[in-house]
Design an enzyme around this catalytic site. Structure first.
Site, PDB file in Angstrom:
ATOM      1  NE  ARG A 169      12.060  20.525  -1.916  1.00 16.67           N
ATOM      2  CZ  ARG A 169      13.181  20.824  -1.134  1.00 16.67           C
ATOM      3  NH1 ARG A 169      13.335  20.444  -0.176  1.00 16.67           N
ATOM      4  NH2 ARG A 169      13.953  21.477  -2.016  1.00 16.67           N
TER       5      ARG A 169
ATOM      6  CG  ASN B 210      -2.181   4.863   2.274  1.00 17.14           C
ATOM      7  OD1 ASN B 210      -2.381   4.489   1.313  1.00 17.14           O
ATOM      8  ND2 ASN B 210      -2.350   6.149   2.686  1.00 17.14           N
TER       9      ASN B 210
ATOM     10  CG  ASP C 237      -4.912  -2.640   4.443  1.00 18.93           C
ATOM     11  OD1 ASP C 237      -4.969  -3.964   5.018  1.00 18.93           O
ATOM     12  OD2 ASP C 237      -4.409  -1.622   4.815  1.00 18.93           O
TER      13      ASP C 237
ATOM     14  CG  ASP D  90      -9.949   3.828   0.600  1.00 20.45           C
ATOM     15  OD1 ASP D  90      -9.138   4.488   0.175  1.00 20.45           O
ATOM     16  OD2 ASP D  90     -10.057   3.469   1.608  1.00 20.45           O
ATOM     17  N   GLY D  91     -10.492   6.154  -2.087  1.00 14.95           N
ATOM     18  CA  GLY D  91     -10.874   7.692  -2.099  1.00 14.95           C
ATOM     19  C   GLY D  91     -10.394   8.257  -0.785  1.00 14.95           C
TER      20      GLY D  91
ATOM     21  CG  HIS E 236      -0.705  -0.222   2.757  1.00 21.06           C
ATOM     22  ND1 HIS E 236       0.358   0.424   3.179  1.00 21.06           N
ATOM     23  CD2 HIS E 236      -1.264  -0.929   3.450  1.00 21.06           C
ATOM     24  CE1 HIS E 236       0.302   0.072   4.373  1.00 21.06           C
ATOM     25  NE2 HIS E 236      -0.335  -1.028   4.756  1.00 21.06           N
TER      26      HIS E 236
END
Ligand SMILES: [Zn+2]
Length: 389
Positions: A225, A217, A272, A246-247, A214
């Site tokens: 940066r 995340n 997930d 999933d937005g 993932h």
């Protein structure tokens, strides 16, 4: 069994004929012959493959008391979402807890042919991950620890060799040695929940790590940066990457950029999902951790901004990927079926519609205007196991 529809986003109505659990023939629809499933207006794709799923419809693979009946019930409910093969995922916990959860899955596969057909390996996510807030995500801090090959071997023994993916952080001393051993043993090492330096990421890939779990995340809320562990993984062509589309986990612009830079060929969609997936908003458990599902279907640790898994279903992940990025429907389906099967080395059986492959299919309707994928029927091993037509 004869299923009829357009394959993926293709334009020609096609018949897929299965016998003895395998796809036997694929040819233009014979108008004189009746079909058993589908027809004009339907599309056909391989059954979806999810390599990261913690539970579904109230069943938690991370609860040591989960029994075979519950695991089989979750497997059957997943058919409604188009998933025909998956890697149940066990997250960070004590040695005994992880061993118990693995044993539950192995016993369920022994007792249920349905689950045995669906489980294409176990994914152990943790416990050899970062202890830092952010990278650790919802994994319990007291159980996050450095890689321990002996511990892993004992779990692999309990799993009878069925652990196929281990997600870890290469920031730990000893991680490179662990990755080399796991890769040599045929286990896919995934980088995730990491605070590693770019050099440590590069070393991990050289040692045999093959996947970023993932990506974007299980990370700090704020990072340099550049350079940082996200750019380093995106740029490394030896690493595949899984994404939770999933937005909530990734903004649409990030999904678009990540997919462009990693490429569809190395992209994998995962849910997930946790036990709360398929259930209404409220408080649920992820292992021993309490999580909240908001009405907008965001899953977080109550009172924190940290996400704790998702209630995403794979058919939605396909649709949202088309909506957010310049991936086509065929691209998104590829990343939710063929690609994960290829990474796991089972593409000869799963994840594509070809003669000789296992007859695991979905029939669906695709609403191009609203990017919505509606699963109409699911076929496993040549048998219709779910039909809403
Ligand atoms: Zn995770």
């Amino acid at each position: 069994m004869r299923a009829r529809g357009k394959i993926g986003a293709g334009e020609k109505t096609t018949d897929v004929i299965a016998a003895g659990g395998r796809i036997e023939e694929i040819h233009p629809a014979g108008l004189s012959q009746a079909c058993d499933l589908g027809g004009e207006g339907f599309r056909i794709a391989p059954g979806l493959v999810d390599i990261q799923i913690n539970g579904y419809d109230g069943v938690d693979f991370n609860d040591a008391d989960t029994d075979t009946e519950q695991i089989v019930a979750a497997t059957r409910q997943l058919w409604r979402t188009g998933v025909t093969a998956f890697c149940p995922t066990i997250i960070t916990g004590s040695f005994d807890h992880i061993a118990k959860c693995i044993s539950n899955l192995v016993r369920a596969a022994d007792e249920s042919p349905e689950f045995a057909r669906a489980m294409i390996g176990i994914h152990v996510e943790g416990p050899f991950i970062s202890t830092e807030d952010g990278p650790r995500g919802a994994h319990p801090k007291q159980h996050a620890r450095p890689p321990d090959w002996n511990e892993f071997q004992k779990w692999q023994g309990a799993a009878r060799g069925q652990i196929r993916i281990i997600t870890l952080s290469p920031e730990w001393p000893g991680a490179i040695d662990f990755i080399e051993r796991a890769a040599a043993a045929g286990v896919i090492v995934a980088i995730g929940h990491t605070a590693a330096t770019p050099a440590q990421i590069a070393d991990a890939a050289r040692a045999g790590a093959r996947l970023s779990t993932h990506l974007g995340n299980g990370s700090h809320a704020k990072i340099d940066r550049h350079p940082n562990y996200i750019w380093e993984q995106l740029a490394n062509d030896d690493l595949w990457a899984s994404f939770i589309v999933d937005g909530h986990h990734l903004p649409p612009s990030v999904v678009k950029c990540f997919l462009r830079s990693k490429g569809v060929a190395r992209g994998i969609l995962v849910s997930d999902a946790i036990a709360a997936a398929g259930k209404p908003a409220g408080r649920y458990k992820l292992g021993n951790v309490e999580v909240e599902v908001t009405p907008a279907r965001r899953v977080c640790l109550p009172g924190t901004p940290y996400l704790a898994g998702s209630v995403l279903e794979m058919h939605e992940a396909v649709a949202k990927t088309v909506q957010y990025s310049d991936a086509t429907l065929d691209d998104a389906l590829l990343m939710a079926s063929h690609n994960p099967a290829k990474l796991l080395g089972v593409a000869g059986q799963f994840g594509s519609i070809e003669a000789g492959r296992r007859a695991d299919l979905i029939l669906f309707r695709w609403d191009d205007e609203n990017s919505a994928l509606d699963v109409a029927a699911t076929v496993v091993n040549g048998e219709t196991v779910f039909a809403a037509i």
